[in-house]
Motif scaffolding. Structure first.
Motif, mmCIF file in Angstrom:
data_model
loop_
_atom_site.group_PDB
_atom_site.id
_atom_site.type_symbol
_atom_site.label_atom_id
_atom_site.label_comp_id
_atom_site.label_asym_id
_atom_site.label_seq_id
_atom_site.Cartn_x
_atom_site.Cartn_y
_atom_site.Cartn_z
ATOM 1 N N LEU A 69 49.515 31.021 38.631
ATOM 2 C CA LEU A 69 48.758 32.147 39.025
ATOM 3 C C LEU A 69 49.759 33.244 39.548
ATOM 4 C CD1 LEU A 69 45.867 30.108 40.955
ATOM 5 C CD2 LEU A 69 45.910 31.190 38.749
ATOM 6 N N SER A 70 50.802 33.105 40.180
ATOM 7 C CA SER A 70 51.628 33.929 40.798
ATOM 8 C C SER A 70 52.468 34.965 39.525
ATOM 9 C CB SER A 70 52.782 33.436 41.605
ATOM 10 O OG SER A 70 53.663 32.882 40.958
ATOM 11 N N ARG A 71 52.547 34.270 38.451
ATOM 12 C CA ARG A 71 53.261 34.916 37.266
ATOM 13 C C ARG A 71 51.957 35.848 36.709
ATOM 14 N NH1 ARG A 71 55.946 29.896 37.344
ATOM 15 N NH2 ARG A 71 54.374 29.055 35.855
ATOM 16 N N LYS A 72 50.830 35.269 36.926
ATOM 17 C CA LYS A 72 49.942 35.947 36.089
ATOM 18 C C LYS A 72 49.326 37.204 36.849
ATOM 19 C CE LYS A 72 45.396 35.615 33.870
ATOM 20 N NZ LYS A 72 44.253 34.771 33.478
ATOM 21 N N TYR A 73 49.089 37.044 38.133
ATOM 22 C CA TYR A 73 48.647 38.112 39.025
ATOM 23 C C TYR A 73 49.685 38.695 39.972
ATOM 24 C CZ TYR A 73 44.221 35.888 37.636
ATOM 25 O OH TYR A 73 42.962 35.649 36.724
ATOM 26 N N THR A 74 50.407 39.520 39.352
ATOM 27 C CA THR A 74 51.586 40.150 40.058
ATOM 28 C C THR A 74 51.041 41.408 41.042
ATOM 29 O OG1 THR A 74 51.822 41.661 38.033
ATOM 30 C CG2 THR A 74 53.229 39.438 37.950
ATOM 31 N N ALA A 119 39.967 25.563 40.634
ATOM 32 C CA ALA A 119 38.936 26.421 40.122
ATOM 33 C C ALA A 119 38.391 27.341 41.146
ATOM 34 C CB ALA A 119 37.432 25.488 39.665
ATOM 35 N N GLU A 120 38.359 26.770 42.632
ATOM 36 C CA GLU A 120 37.808 27.656 43.639
ATOM 37 C C GLU A 120 38.945 28.581 43.725
ATOM 38 O OE1 GLU A 120 35.170 29.261 45.944
ATOM 39 O OE2 GLU A 120 34.946 27.632 44.456
ATOM 40 N N LEU A 121 40.142 28.240 43.762
ATOM 41 C CA LEU A 121 41.508 29.227 44.077
ATOM 42 C C LEU A 121 41.482 30.022 43.052
ATOM 43 C CD1 LEU A 121 44.149 29.919 45.668
ATOM 44 C CD2 LEU A 121 45.241 28.295 43.911
ATOM 45 N N LEU A 122 41.303 29.833 41.560
ATOM 46 C CA LEU A 122 41.183 30.882 40.477
ATOM 47 C C LEU A 122 40.061 31.705 40.880
ATOM 48 C CD1 LEU A 122 42.344 32.018 38.084
ATOM 49 C CD2 LEU A 122 40.996 30.475 37.008
ATOM 50 N N LYS A 123 38.862 31.377 41.199
ATOM 51 C CA LYS A 123 37.745 32.005 41.602
ATOM 52 C C LYS A 123 37.961 33.056 42.420
ATOM 53 C CE LYS A 123 32.850 31.586 43.161
ATOM 54 N NZ LYS A 123 31.938 30.630 43.513
ATOM 55 N N LYS A 124 38.519 32.793 43.563
ATOM 56 C CA LYS A 124 39.050 33.720 44.740
ATOM 57 C C LYS A 124 39.881 34.486 44.540
ATOM 58 C CE LYS A 124 37.326 30.542 48.508
ATOM 59 N NZ LYS A 124 36.455 31.218 49.254
ATOM 60 N N ILE A 125 40.923 34.432 43.933
ATOM 61 C CA ILE A 125 41.865 35.361 43.574
ATOM 62 C C ILE A 125 41.421 36.310 42.339
ATOM 63 C CG2 ILE A 125 43.959 35.482 41.952
ATOM 64 C CD1 ILE A 125 45.086 32.948 43.071
ATOM 65 N N THR A 126 40.432 35.910 41.361
ATOM 66 C CA THR A 126 39.966 36.992 40.643
ATOM 67 C C THR A 126 39.072 37.732 41.315
ATOM 68 O OG1 THR A 126 38.209 35.247 39.864
ATOM 69 C CG2 THR A 126 40.350 35.515 38.530
ATOM 70 N N ALA A 127 38.396 37.266 42.202
ATOM 71 C CA ALA A 127 37.459 38.159 42.915
ATOM 72 C C ALA A 127 38.090 39.222 43.690
ATOM 73 C CB ALA A 127 36.479 37.262 44.219
ATOM 74 N N VAL A 128 39.309 38.868 44.462
ATOM 75 C CA VAL A 128 40.122 39.941 45.006
ATOM 76 C C VAL A 128 40.708 40.928 44.406
ATOM 77 C CG1 VAL A 128 40.547 38.402 47.201
ATOM 78 C CG2 VAL A 128 42.220 38.560 45.487
ATOM 79 N N VAL A 129 41.387 40.237 43.085
ATOM 80 C CA VAL A 129 41.639 41.185 41.943
ATOM 81 C C VAL A 129 40.793 42.348 41.588
ATOM 82 C CG1 VAL A 129 42.720 41.275 39.490
ATOM 83 C CG2 VAL A 129 43.701 39.743 41.260
ATOM 84 N N ASP A 130 39.610 41.616 41.220
ATOM 85 C CA ASP A 130 38.288 42.384 40.798
ATOM 86 C C ASP A 130 38.122 43.518 41.876
ATOM 87 O OD1 ASP A 130 38.228 41.229 38.534
ATOM 88 O OD2 ASP A 130 36.438 39.933 38.651
#
Length: 136
Positions: A69-74, A119-130
């Motif tokens: 995730l760290s490599r994808k969400y820089t 799944a929940e970690l990804l969901k929270k990361i995408t929410a803050v990025v959005d």
């Protein structure tokens, strides 16, 4: 398996982690923590602070995914704090279980996840990025 991280101090690399990825920063001192908080504020980045332990099975299970995730969400700053190395910092966040992920903006908690739920970690990361309205 261990956490992929870059060390932010001069200690030798015999820690309980595999140092394999520069996008996750292993925080081993309060000074390094404060430096990353200041840098994140200057760069208007959200921090994801992963409070974990070397002996924790679920921490080890999610470590490689956290690195991925760290490599994808820089646009985010990924940190890992070993609760045994920095007990005072862990206490200040009232850590009761590992892993615990804290999402911080301008030094303030905006979200939290306890446990190794990918799944929940990804969901929270995408929410803050959005919410940032910026690309990854």
């Amino acid at each position: 398996m261990g956490l992929c991280a870059s060390r932010d101090d001069d200690e030798d690399s015999s820690a309980h982690y595999i140092m394999a990825d520069g996008n996750v920063h292993l925080i081993t001192t309060i000074a390094a923590w404060e430096e990353k908080l200041m840098l994140a504020n200057q760069q208007d980045k959200i921090i994801i602070a992963n409070f974990s332990a070397a002996w924790c099975g679920p921490c080890k299970m999610i470590a490689s995914y956290y690195c991925e995730l760290s490599r994808k969400y820089t646009s985010l700053m990924f940190l890992t704090i070993d609760v045994d190395e920095l007990p005072d910092l862990s206490t200040s966040f009232d850590i009761k279980a590992t892993p615990s992920f804290f999402f911080l903006q301008n030094g303030q908690e905006i979200d939290k996840l306890v446990g190794s739920n990918k799944a929940e970690l990804l969901k929270k990361i995408t929410a803050v990025v959005d919410a940032q309205g910026r690309p990854f």
